[in-house]
Design an enzyme around this catalytic site. Structure first.
Site, PDB file in Angstrom:
ATOM      1  N   GLN A 105     -68.291 -21.878 -22.063  1.00 44.06           N
ATOM      2  CA  GLN A 105     -69.391 -21.141 -21.432  1.00 44.06           C
ATOM      3  C   GLN A 105     -69.723 -19.951 -22.330  1.00 44.06           C
ATOM      4  O   GLN A 105     -68.821 -19.283 -22.831  1.00 44.06           O
ATOM      5  CB  GLN A 105     -68.971 -20.627 -20.047  1.00 44.06           C
ATOM      6  CG  GLN A 105     -70.130 -19.949 -19.319  1.00 44.06           C
ATOM      7  CD  GLN A 105     -69.753 -19.391 -17.952  1.00 44.06           C
ATOM      8  OE1 GLN A 105     -68.989 -18.434 -17.872  1.00 44.06           O
ATOM      9  NE2 GLN A 105     -70.284 -19.965 -16.890  1.00 44.06           N
ATOM     10  N   TYR A 175     -75.706 -11.946 -14.665  1.00 41.04           N
ATOM     11  CA  TYR A 175     -75.544 -11.487 -16.052  1.00 41.04           C
ATOM     12  C   TYR A 175     -76.912 -11.499 -16.755  1.00 41.04           C
ATOM     13  O   TYR A 175     -77.935 -11.793 -16.134  1.00 41.04           O
ATOM     14  CB  TYR A 175     -74.497 -12.349 -16.782  1.00 41.04           C
ATOM     15  CG  TYR A 175     -73.105 -12.158 -16.197  1.00 41.04           C
ATOM     16  CD1 TYR A 175     -72.459 -10.917 -16.302  1.00 41.04           C
ATOM     17  CD2 TYR A 175     -72.459 -13.165 -15.510  1.00 41.04           C
ATOM     18  CE1 TYR A 175     -71.201 -10.713 -15.755  1.00 41.04           C
ATOM     19  CE2 TYR A 175     -71.196 -12.967 -14.948  1.00 41.04           C
ATOM     20  CZ  TYR A 175     -70.573 -11.743 -15.077  1.00 41.04           C
ATOM     21  OH  TYR A 175     -69.337 -11.520 -14.529  1.00 41.04           O
ATOM     22  N   CYS A 344     -55.681 -24.035  -2.831  1.00 46.64           N
ATOM     23  CA  CYS A 344     -56.110 -22.625  -2.856  1.00 46.64           C
ATOM     24  C   CYS A 344     -56.387 -22.174  -1.420  1.00 46.64           C
ATOM     25  O   CYS A 344     -57.005 -22.899  -0.643  1.00 46.64           O
ATOM     26  CB  CYS A 344     -57.391 -22.522  -3.684  1.00 46.64           C
ATOM     27  SG  CYS A 344     -58.255 -20.962  -3.466  1.00 46.64           S
ATOM     28  N   CYS A 347     -57.410 -16.413  -1.007  1.00 47.66           N
ATOM     29  CA  CYS A 347     -56.964 -15.047  -0.672  1.00 47.66           C
ATOM     30  C   CYS A 347     -57.517 -14.038  -1.670  1.00 47.66           C
ATOM     31  O   CYS A 347     -57.612 -12.849  -1.362  1.00 47.66           O
ATOM     32  CB  CYS A 347     -55.445 -14.980  -0.650  1.00 47.66           C
ATOM     33  SG  CYS A 347     -54.687 -15.200  -2.275  1.00 47.66           S
ATOM     34  N   CYS A 351     -56.099 -13.843  -8.405  1.00 50.35           N
ATOM     35  CA  CYS A 351     -57.134 -14.103  -9.426  1.00 50.35           C
ATOM     36  C   CYS A 351     -58.076 -12.907  -9.542  1.00 50.35           C
ATOM     37  O   CYS A 351     -57.887 -12.044 -10.415  1.00 50.35           O
ATOM     38  CB  CYS A 351     -57.851 -15.410  -9.142  1.00 50.35           C
ATOM     39  SG  CYS A 351     -58.524 -15.591  -7.483  1.00 50.35           S
TER      40      CYS A 351
END
Ligand SMILES: Cc1cc2nc3c(=O)[nH]c(=O)nc-3n(C[C@H](O)[C@H](O)[C@H](O)COP(=O)(O)OP(=O)(O)OC[C@H]3O[C@@H](n4cnc5c(N)ncnc54)[C@H](O)[C@@H]3O)c2cc1C
Ligand SMILES: Cc1cc2nc3c(=O)[nH]c(=O)nc-3n(C[C@H](O)[C@H](O)[C@H](O)COP(=O)(O)O)c2cc1C
Length: 644
Positions: A105, A175, A344, A347, A351
């Site tokens: 990316q 962005y 996952c 929470c 991360c």
């Protein structure tokens, strides 16, 4: 082996000339694992290798800055000069050796960065600060815009030279590219602003420059927020028009996310947001283009992903945090090992919680994240008898890792259930997925022959009689009872007892303490029709809940009319209410049927004190060491199991 129930998920697809073996995508995620100069580290490569081994059809790396002033985080990769190519070639080679496909990316953060990080004023289409970062950016001049267009093309060529299979242009999340596309951040009145065609000039020039320099055959995905979810931002209808333009410009696939920094919850949705909540955006985009469309957002289960593909709502499914939680998700799903998938729980503690503080990412449910090599579970040289006291998250994790290494593990739990306080934690609204993690740990313990002894307190006597090689003390913590007149009254209970269903509370309740436990217990009760009042010493409640989840908790409390007394200290618990002090004045609050205590916990370390110096090896972990959170308890559990 292919799981027949997931036949759509495990069918191949092409993005441009690249054949992707299945529909499971790892989307870009900043991990902060690279060197400050944008080169790759061994940690960064090993992290991606784990994904490739795990069977993901396509890995999209985190955002490579096209210019050092386009960096949004400290330790992200970059390909803004040729010297950076070599280390990233090592990455692509090692991924290809495993048979994986990897796209890079590329992006420019524009106004969504800061002077402290990039050493100069950020840039943007217009001099309007990002509402979160609050720095006024430099308004780009036309010649500067054209230079950045060239930088994207140059960077794409380096991506190709580094051996990536393709590229993803980051036009999402507010962005620089997104800033140009949206009237929310682009207020220009020249050829780069105003109507949609003008706002699309910058992204379309970038696509064209990339095709010119990296080659029109170089597979290119464009990532875009389907809806920016801010007042005056782009909507899905704008996105559909943009999608058609991008397809025409030669883009090979579209990746539909959501949000900008001003609506950061939409970029990485917390547990309060439902699974697959923006799949309908991909579905809408699919109606106007013929190229593959990728969806994303709170998808953590292969069956959910299969339904999306089978229903033709998207062509590929990106699972970001789910891939952090379990890099082997595709392999396990393909083999039908669904209960082995560590899911996952959204929470956001390890991360986003870590990277937003400039730290390397970790994961609540997967402490080996980013330490794949260092913490790879290998058989122990000497098989030991390991006793573990306490089956909270710390003790269960320690037992699991020690057993996987081949030790003989005995897990003692004085209660009649596994999970410790983490089980209590899964009761309030939006926390239910935690139960899935406890169930996963339990399955691992059963599969690895851990002897689990419920209703059994590990005592000094048992240790002396059975002589283990190692004792792990994971005895956790218990609620504190404050020194407060009236605390002994019959209608005074702990938040833990209420959540665990041990005490009924009547209709009107007061909760003393508005930290995470107090405010979540209040929310639980308010959602069950109780009239709740919180009394908190601090000026705000839920201060220890992570920043992305907290607004949802506060909103829920407000919608359920939970009353709050802030900057208030309880002086006495009375038969009919509370005597509190607020702003130097005493007042009576009530009446209440029940008063609930949520004023913190203290470590249970009796066993540790008794065993100190009396056993060969004694390790204390989790809340028993010092009350913190399950994130720390699980990590310490993993390390204890790894070290015994
Ligand atoms: C409502 C609530 C919400 C929470 N939410 C979060 C959250 O969102 N994120 C987060 O990170 N943390 C959260 N926490 C905190 C988290 O649950 C604790 O930090 C974590 O459970 C501590 O883990 P532990 O294994 O060290 O101890 P515990 O979970 O306290 O487990 C210790 C276990 O040891 C047992 N035991 C004690 N002595 C003995 C003995 N001698 N022999 C055998 N067994 C013994 C106990 O019965 C208990 O089961 C929450 C807590 C609560 C109460
Ligand atoms: C730690 C972290 C870092 C992220 N960094 C990026 C990024 O560099 N580029 C990007 O487009 N999205 C980024 N995202 C967003 C993810 O790609 C993904 O869209 C988001 O996490 C929602 O998907 P999920 O619910 O499957 O995790 C990041 C997400 C996380 C959790």
């Amino acid at each position: 082996m292919r799981c027949f129930m997931l036949k759509n998920l495990f069918s191949p697809i092409e993005i441009g000339k690249v054949r992707i073996p299945n529909r499971l995508v790892v989307p870009a995620m900043v991990m902060n694992y690279c060197n400050g100069d944008g080169t790759a580290t061994e940690k960064y490569v090993a992290y991606h290798e784990a994904k490739a081994r795990g069977g993901w059809g396509l890995i999209i790396t985190e955002d490579y800055a096209v210019d050092p002033i386009g960096k949004g985080f400290s330790n992200v990769p970059g390909l803004w000069n040729d010297g950076q190519i070599e280390s990233h070639s090592t990455l692509t080679k090692r991924i290809h050796d495993i048979g994986g496909k990897i796209f890079a990316q590329i992006y420019h953060a524009g106004r969504q960065t800061g002077r402290v990080l990039i050493g100069c004023q950020p840039v943007a289409p217009s001099p309007i600060p990002c509402p979160r970062l609050q720095e006024i950016p430099h308004e780009l001049r036309v010649n500067e815009i054209r230079e950045i267009v060239e930088e994207f093309g140059d960077c794409a060529l380096r991506v190709r030279k580094a051996g990536f299979d393709g590229i993803e242009i980051h036009g999402a999340h507010g962005y620089l590219i997104a800033q140009f596309m949206s009237p929310y951040s682009n207020k220009r009145i020249d050829e780069y602003g105003g109507n949609l065609l003008n706002r699309m000039r910058f992204p379309l020039e970038i696509v064209s420059n990339i095709r010119l320099k990296a080659g029109s055959d170089f597979p290119t995905i464009f990532r875009i927020s389907g809806d920016e979810m801010v007042p005056g931002g782009r909507t899905i209808e704008d996105t559909k028009a943009i999608a058609a333009m991008l397809e025409k410009a030669g883009v090979n696939a579209l990746h539909i996310s959501a949000g900008v920094y001003g609506s950061a919850y939409a970029i990485t949705p917390p547990a309060a947001i439902p699974h697959g909540w923006i799949v309908h955006f991909a579905d809408e985009v699919k109606k106007v283009v013929g190229i593959p469309v990728i969806t994303v957002g709170r998808i953590n289960d292969p069956f959910l992903a299969e339904t999306i593909i089978a229903g033709k709502k998207a062509d590929l499914v990106a699972m970001g945090r789910a891939s952090l939680a379990d890099p082997e998700l595709p392999k396990k799903a393909a083999a039908g090992r669904f209960s082995d998938i560590n899911r996952c729980i959204a929470c956001l503690q390890g991360c986003i919680g870590m990277i937003s503080r400039g730290q390397p990412a970790t994961c609540f449910v997967n402490p080996a994240l980013g330490k794949e090599e260092e913490l790879r579970i290998r058989p122990a040289d000497i098989k030991k008898k390991v006793f573990i006291a306490g089956a909270g998250p710390a003790g269960m994790e320690a037992a699991m890792v020690a057993a996987k290494r081949g030790h003989e593990v005995h897990l003692f739990e004085k209660a009649d259930r596994l999970g410790g306080q983490l089980y209590t934690a899964c009761i309030p609204p939006s926390k239910g997925e935690i139960a899935g993690f406890i169930a996963w740990q339990k399955k691992q313990l059963e599969d690895h022959n851990v002897s689990i002894r419920l209703n059994t307190e590990l005592t000094e006597g048992i240790v002396n009689a059975q002589n283990p090689d190692v004792v792990v003390v994971a005895t956790g913590s218990t609620p504190v009872s404050p020194h407060l007149p009236g605390v002994e009254r019959e209608n005074v209970v702990t938040a833990h007892d209420v959540l665990e269903g041990k005490k009924d509370v009547g209709l009107r309740v007061a909760v003393i303490g508005g930290g995470m436990v107090g405010s979540e217990t209040s929310n639980h009760l308010a959602n069950h029709g109780r009239e709740v009042t919180i009394v908190e010493m601090l000026p705000e409640i839920a201060a220890d809940v992570n920043a992305r989840s907290r607004p949802f908790l506060l909103k829920d409390l407000a919608e359920h009319n939970v009353k709050m007394y802030l900057n208030s200290t309880v002086k006495e618990i009375l038969a009919d209410g509370l005597r509190i002090e607020r702003d130097g004045r005493e007042e009576w609050v009530g009446p209440f049927d029940t008063v609930i205590l949520a004023v913190g916990v203290e470590p249970c370390n009796d066993l540790r004190s008794k065993l100190e110096g009396k056993v060969v090896r004694l390790i204390t972990i989790g809340d028993a060491l010092s009350p913190r959170k399950a994130l720390e308890a699980i990590r310490e559990g993993y390390l204890a199991g790894f070290e015994v």
